[in-house]
Design a protein around this motif. Structure first.
Motif, PDB file in Angstrom:
ATOM      1  N   SER A 251      -2.897   3.546 -13.872  1.00 46.87           N
ATOM      2  CA  SER A 251      -3.600   4.231 -12.795  1.00 46.87           C
ATOM      3  C   SER A 251      -4.629   5.214 -13.351  1.00 46.87           C
TER       4      SER A 251
ATOM      5  N   ARG B 117      -4.076  -6.689  -3.242  1.00 47.85           N
ATOM      6  CA  ARG B 117      -2.838  -6.353  -3.945  1.00 47.85           C
ATOM      7  C   ARG B 117      -2.181  -5.098  -3.353  1.00 47.85           C
ATOM      8  N   LEU B 118      -2.995  -4.091  -3.056  1.00 47.77           N
ATOM      9  CA  LEU B 118      -2.467  -2.878  -2.447  1.00 47.77           C
ATOM     10  C   LEU B 118      -1.950  -3.165  -1.040  1.00 47.77           C
TER      11      LEU B 118
ATOM     12  N   GLU C 200       1.491  -4.543  -1.151  1.00 44.76           N
ATOM     13  CA  GLU C 200       2.497  -3.508  -1.401  1.00 44.76           C
ATOM     14  C   GLU C 200       2.837  -2.744  -0.128  1.00 44.76           C
TER      15      GLU C 200
ATOM     16  N   MET D 237      -9.496   1.637  -6.212  1.00 43.70           N
ATOM     17  CA  MET D 237      -8.444   0.897  -5.515  1.00 43.70           C
ATOM     18  C   MET D 237      -7.393   0.400  -6.499  1.00 43.70           C
ATOM     19  N   ALA D 238      -7.839  -0.034  -7.670  1.00 45.95           N
ATOM     20  CA  ALA D 238      -6.893  -0.458  -8.700  1.00 45.95           C
ATOM     21  C   ALA D 238      -6.018   0.709  -9.142  1.00 45.95           C
TER      22      ALA D 238
ATOM     23  N   LYS E  93       2.646   1.398  -7.615  1.00 47.09           N
ATOM     24  CA  LYS E  93       3.598   0.611  -8.416  1.00 47.09           C
ATOM     25  C   LYS E  93       4.367   1.478  -9.400  1.00 47.09           C
TER      26      LYS E  93
ATOM     27  N   PHE F 180      -8.202  -6.097  -5.498  1.00 48.23           N
ATOM     28  CA  PHE F 180      -7.241  -5.003  -5.610  1.00 48.23           C
ATOM     29  C   PHE F 180      -6.845  -4.450  -4.237  1.00 48.23           C
ATOM     30  N   SER F 181      -7.739  -4.571  -3.262  1.00 51.55           N
ATOM     31  CA  SER F 181      -7.377  -4.176  -1.902  1.00 51.55           C
ATOM     32  C   SER F 181      -6.299  -5.112  -1.361  1.00 51.55           C
TER      33      SER F 181
ATOM     34  N   ALA G  88      -2.560  -8.101   4.266  1.00 50.32           N
ATOM     35  CA  ALA G  88      -3.344  -8.043   3.024  1.00 50.32           C
ATOM     36  C   ALA G  88      -4.487  -9.055   3.046  1.00 50.32           C
TER      37      ALA G  88
ATOM     38  N   TYR H 284      -3.475   1.327  -6.479  1.00 47.38           N
ATOM     39  CA  TYR H 284      -2.488   0.253  -6.507  1.00 47.38           C
ATOM     40  C   TYR H 284      -1.441   0.491  -7.591  1.00 47.38           C
ATOM     41  N   TYR H 285      -1.898   0.792  -8.807  1.00 47.17           N
ATOM     42  CA  TYR H 285      -0.948   1.016  -9.895  1.00 47.17           C
ATOM     43  C   TYR H 285      -0.163   2.313  -9.700  1.00 47.17           C
TER      44      TYR H 285
END
Length: 221
Positions: free
Chosen positions: A178, A121-122, A125, A164-165, A172, A118-119, A132, A168-169
């Motif tokens: 989230s 993925r963030l 972004e 972190m997830a 998004k 998830f890090s 990343a 990330y959401y």
């Protein structure tokens, strides 16, 4: 996920196996393992010993002492997942406390993998693929993270991974997801509650007051 990244994940997991097997904290891993074992094989919830005064003690330590599970319910499910895998391998002959604690410990260490994912993925972004990828490897092979999850045997990285997830959401714009992941982070370790004011202010700035209440209701639910 491309093959290059998968290679790093496999290597990171292999590094953790001997650390969990031989160095994870005796007392903590014992309590986590016994908690999962009693839950799965005897149907005893981890909070029952406080009521029934059941002794959970690591006998080589003297004097033996009463010990209770001191975490929210979610870590129990993570420990139990590891113990379920142990039970599968035990069917083929890998039995004994060494293997019990190994698989429970590896379930704990798996939080590092989720945190790195998830890090990444963030990081995509915010900074793009190149940065990343560096963030991902910095987590997979971070000595401090490895020490906490594998050498010591603590559940913190699962909480950090869910957090972190959640972030990330949030970036998004998927606030329902989230909120759910933020709740999971709290259910792993309550320290994530300290970030609640920051998260709610961010949601309020991006959305409306009713969305803040919705976020709170989803997380609490």
């Amino acid at each position: 996920m491309d093959r290059g990244r998968i290679k790093y994940y496999i290597l990171a997991f292999l590094i953790r196996i001997p650390l969990v097997a031989f160095f994870a904290h005796d007392w903590d891993i014992y309590v986590f393992t016994m908690t999962a074992k009693m839950f799965l094989t005897e149907g005893i919830l981890p909070y029952d010993p406080t009521i029934k005064d059941r002794l959970i003690a690591y006998i080589p330590y003297f004097p033996s002492q009463f010990n209770w599970y001191a975490y929210p319910p979610l870590p129990l499910l993570i420990f139990s997942l590891g113990y379920l895998i142990y039970m599968l391998f035990a069917y083929f002959g890998l039995r004994g406390f060494f293997y019990e604690r190994l698989f429970v410990g590896l379930a704990i260490s798996a939080g590092d993998i989720l945190l790195a994912f998830f890090s990444y993925r963030l990081g995509q972004e915010l900074y793009g693929d190149t940065i990343a990828a560096k963030i991902e490897k910095a987590i997979l092979f971070n000595p401090f993270i490895i020490f906490v999850s594998s050498f010591w045997g603590m559940i913190d990285c699962w909480s950090a991974a869910f957090l972190m997830a959640s972030i990330y959401y949030m970036f998004k714009g998927e606030y329902n997801k989230s909120a759910i992941f933020y709740a999971l982070s709290i259910l792993a370790k309550q320290l994530s509650l300290l970030l609640a004011p920051v998260i709610l202010v961010y949601v309020f700035k991006k959305k409306e007051l009713r969305d803040v209440f919705r976020y709170i209701v989803l997380t609490a639910g």
